[in-house]
Design a protein around this motif. Sequence first.
Motif, PDB file in Angstrom:
ATOM      1  N   VAL A  69      16.101  75.506 114.942  1.00  0.00           N
ATOM      2  CA  VAL A  69      15.765  74.504 114.349  1.00  0.00           C
ATOM      3  C   VAL A  69      15.648  72.773 114.461  1.00  0.00           C
ATOM      4  CG1 VAL A  69      14.899  75.739 113.080  1.00  0.00           C
ATOM      5  CG2 VAL A  69      16.338  74.786 112.802  1.00  0.00           C
ATOM      6  N   ASP A  70      15.080  71.703 114.683  1.00  0.00           N
ATOM      7  CA  ASP A  70      15.665  70.469 114.341  1.00  0.00           C
ATOM      8  C   ASP A  70      16.209  70.926 112.708  1.00  0.00           C
ATOM      9  OD1 ASP A  70      14.755  69.828 116.796  1.00  0.00           O
ATOM     10  OD2 ASP A  70      13.028  69.195 116.009  1.00  0.00           O
ATOM     11  N   GLY A  71      17.414  69.692 112.316  1.00  0.00           N
ATOM     12  CA  GLY A  71      17.346  69.874 111.328  1.00  0.00           C
ATOM     13  C   GLY A  71      18.517  69.522 111.160  1.00  0.00           C
TER      14      GLY A  71
ATOM     15  N   ASP B 104      16.720  72.968 108.081  1.00  0.00           N
ATOM     16  CA  ASP B 104      15.900  72.470 108.552  1.00  0.00           C
ATOM     17  C   ASP B 104      14.760  71.119 107.112  1.00  0.00           C
ATOM     18  OD1 ASP B 104      14.039  74.161 107.201  1.00  0.00           O
ATOM     19  OD2 ASP B 104      12.217  74.140 108.633  1.00  0.00           O
ATOM     20  N   THR B 105      15.836  71.756 105.740  1.00  0.00           N
ATOM     21  CA  THR B 105      15.779  70.729 104.438  1.00  0.00           C
ATOM     22  C   THR B 105      17.700  70.739 104.277  1.00  0.00           C
ATOM     23  OG1 THR B 105      14.012  72.907 103.922  1.00  0.00           O
ATOM     24  CG2 THR B 105      15.731  71.384 102.446  1.00  0.00           C
TER      25      THR B 105
ATOM     26  N   GLY C 145      14.053  67.016 109.157  1.00  0.00           N
ATOM     27  CA  GLY C 145      13.617  68.293 108.474  1.00  0.00           C
ATOM     28  C   GLY C 145      12.555  67.484 107.328  1.00  0.00           C
ATOM     29  N   ASN C 146      12.439  68.312 106.884  1.00  0.00           N
ATOM     30  CA  ASN C 146      12.849  68.335 105.241  1.00  0.00           C
ATOM     31  C   ASN C 146      13.412  67.295 104.648  1.00  0.00           C
ATOM     32  OD1 ASN C 146      10.363  69.527 105.850  1.00  0.00           O
ATOM     33  ND2 ASN C 146      10.876  71.199 105.395  1.00  0.00           N
TER      34      ASN C 146
ATOM     35  N   GLY D  13      10.320  66.091 108.266  1.00  0.00           N
ATOM     36  CA  GLY D  13       8.924  66.831 107.021  1.00  0.00           C
ATOM     37  C   GLY D  13       8.718  65.697 106.179  1.00  0.00           C
TER      38      GLY D  13
END
Length: 533
Positions: free
Chosen positions: A244-246, A259-260, A278-279, A296
Amino acid sequence: MEGKNSYFQLVHKEDGTYLKVYPAENGGEKVKYDVVVAYFEQINLTEYSPKEINTALLLAEKEPQEVKITEKEILPEDERVLVHVELDKSKATGIFVAPSSKGKQMSKQDVIDSLVQAGVRFGVKDEAIDEFLRTREYSKEFELALATSAVEGKSAVITYHFNTDLNTKPKVNEDGSVDFHHLDMINHVNKGDVLATLDPVDYGKNGIDVCGGVIKPKKVVAKVLKHGKNIHLSEDGCTMYSDVDGHVTLADDRVFVSDTYEVPADVGVASGDIEYEGNVEVKGNVISGFKVKAKGDIIVNGVVEGATLIAGGQIILKRGIQGMGKGVLEAKGNIVAKFMENCKVITDGEITTDAIMHSDVIAKGSITVGGKKGMITGGNVRTTANITATTLGSVMGTQTNLTIAIDQAILDEFKQVEERLEQIEEEQKKLVEILKICAKKKMTGTASKEVVQAEQTAALKAKQLQAENQKCSLRHKVLKMEIENYKGGRIKFSGSAYPGVKVTICNSTLYIKNETVHGQFVRDRAEICTSNL
């Protein structure tokens, strides 16, 4: 010619047994007393004079020397080898002793049997034995056996392809001031990025000592790539990838990708500005002057002060924003906040809050102000959809502007397309004149190479403009239809709408002069009407 060592031999005579010492040749070494003693011990010969032996060894420089050892005539002694095994059993050496005058020489098998008797069972060097059998050199040390050394291995090595030692020291600006905004506290990663690689353990290979024992290589450390979720390994387990992107962190030799990004306390001098793929979830507050930017969602559990929040997704403020005239919320998705005060808010989605006070708010979706207060007081609130609240304005007559209108971005694009169509028309007229001039010169036969080239360039440009004109014309029609078909929304209030409130729907405007309760504002033709809910 290589030197030959001195050596000794037992000689049998009628009156007893003698030790005969032969001198060294061509710089060879003298026989050592310890070698003679070791030989005597092997053959159990105890009746000898150390002093006389030493004297014989010292005097045997040019001529052989004899010294009587015992009155007895001992049994014949065959040629033998004095075997020495190193303490670590890495090798075995041997010094050969000449046979007594009535003894026999050794065969190769005799030498091997002597090694076995000394415990040597591995790594025997046939070439060394063959050398002795060829030269019969005594008192010379031969390397008769050699261990096979262990092949040393190597410990596994993990290389992390991200910063595992984040720098939390603030940057010092050129003027000497401290910049607490830009702290390197986040390891950003994209989907597919390599996070870590493993150079696997090599255990090495056992060796064998000359006695047949195992020589173990030095201990090495085995490692594996450890990870949490959102990560996968290559088939051989030696490469780690992000799913994931993160952001990536390392804790207890284990890699984690999330991602958070969680800020455990406030966004302020301790954290610096936050920018994340991300978030982002902030457990504390966002302090004035700092910025949070996420691709995000942004979730803030505390209060947002005069800070800037920019989200590619939603913004959720569990306690709200007291912007102090500087706070900014900007989101592509919805915005949810307990309250909004003295701030600027822009979103492509909807807004849900309990109160909007003295703020500039722009939304593409509906704006719902509910809860116990449900008030919109002061500032400017604009949307392309509906506005729903309990109270509009205040009993103090606070100026409050409520606008429902088509998205300004659509109007701006419509204007740009119109201007571009006008430019294209002007450019096309100029090209037509150029093409007429070129055609006339070609008909009169006065066209030069430059004229022909100009005609070709103009024709190509005219073709490109025609294609662009068609594209812009189509877009112009779509935008015009969208603008003409836009009817606007409605403004609903379950409580009161006070004087000081200005309502604009499309191009129509209504100023509230008297308190109105439980109603809605709707555009009817060119006017705004008030009706019951």
